[in-house]
Design a protein around this motif. Structure first.
Motif: not given
Ligand code: AMP
Length: 210
Positions: A31-32, A35, A52, A56-59, A64, A82-83, A85, A89, A156, A158, A167
């Motif tokens: 999911t990262g 996004l 967002k 570091g917030s969730l989407i 998703i 990544g899902f 989270r 979900q 990255r 973030d 996070r």
């Molecule tokens: P990651 O690549 O898994 O470290 O995700 C990077 C960022 O994407 C996270 O800090 C969130 O902002 C967003 N993100 C990734 N997966 C999700 C998810 N399942 N639900 C909400 N936000 C997500």
């Protein structure tokens, strides 16, 4: 075969997903990464997502779920990374898998020490083209930081200490209950992910088999 990786930020989900996808011929659903593809569009919707992610917030769960549904259409055999989270979900995911007559064969929790995760965040380099993940501490990078695919690696936006703290807090509050939710299932496995990637992959192969 479908596999789910669940873990703290920088536990090695991306690295292990790639190794598992290559070995077992599965499709990586991160999911990262999905996004980050949206963010490349650079319109007002994607800029909101970018902001967002950088804090570091969730989407939102609906966004998703939509991304996942689009990605898994008409395909089989996934590594989910990544899902889910959060518990909402996890419920949505159960329903989605039910609707398409699929299930999770392996739920693998990559257990990493918080300090090790922080160290990995600081050393992490990613490929903006093929999404490969490298680490300056244990991968041999050439002096220009090129990925195997020929693209220059980047950090990255973030992957900072401040965003990591946020996070990690969200992980403890929202994602640890998801790990608890899955931990009662017969196909739940815990792997020590504080060791080098090859050793983590070895434990995963022992679980999945040839
Ligand atoms: P990651 O690549 O898994 O470290 O995700 C990077 C960022 O994407 C996270 O800090 C969130 O902002 C967003 N993100 C990734 N997966 C999700 C998810 N399942 N639900 C909400 N936000 C997500």
């Amino acid at each position: 075969m479908n596999i789910l990786f669940i873990a703290a930020p920088a536990a090695g989900k991306g690295t292990q997903s790639k190794l598992v996808c290559d070995k077992y011929n599965l499709t990586h659903v991160s999911t990262g990464d999905l996004l980050r593809e949206v963010v490349k569009k650079n319109d007002s919707f994607s800029n909101d997502i970018k902001k967002k992610m950088e804090e570091g917030s969730l989407i939102s769960d609906d966004i998703i779920l939509k991304l996942i549904k689009e990605k898994i259409q008409n395909q089989n055999g996934f590594v989910f990374d990544g899902f889910p989270r959060n518990l909402k979900q996890a419920e949505m995911f159960d329903e989605l898998l039910n609707n398409i007559n699929q299930n999770l064969d392996y739920i693998i929790y990559l257990d990493v020490d918080q300090d090790e995760a922080k160290r990995r965040i600081l050393g992490r380099m990613v490929c903006p083209n093929c999404n490969s993940v490298y680490n300056i501490d244990y991968d041999k990078l050439d002096e220009n930081n090129y990925c195997e695919c020929g693209t220059v690696l980047a950090k990255r936006s973030d992957d900072t200490i401040e965003t990591f703290q946020k996070r990690y807090e969200i992980y403890q509050r929202e994602t640890v209950p998801v790990i608890d939710y899955y931990s009662n299932k017969a196909n739940f496995y815990k792997v020590n992910s504080s060791v080098l990637p090859d050793m983590v992959f070895k434990q995963i192969q022992d679980i999945i088999g040839e």
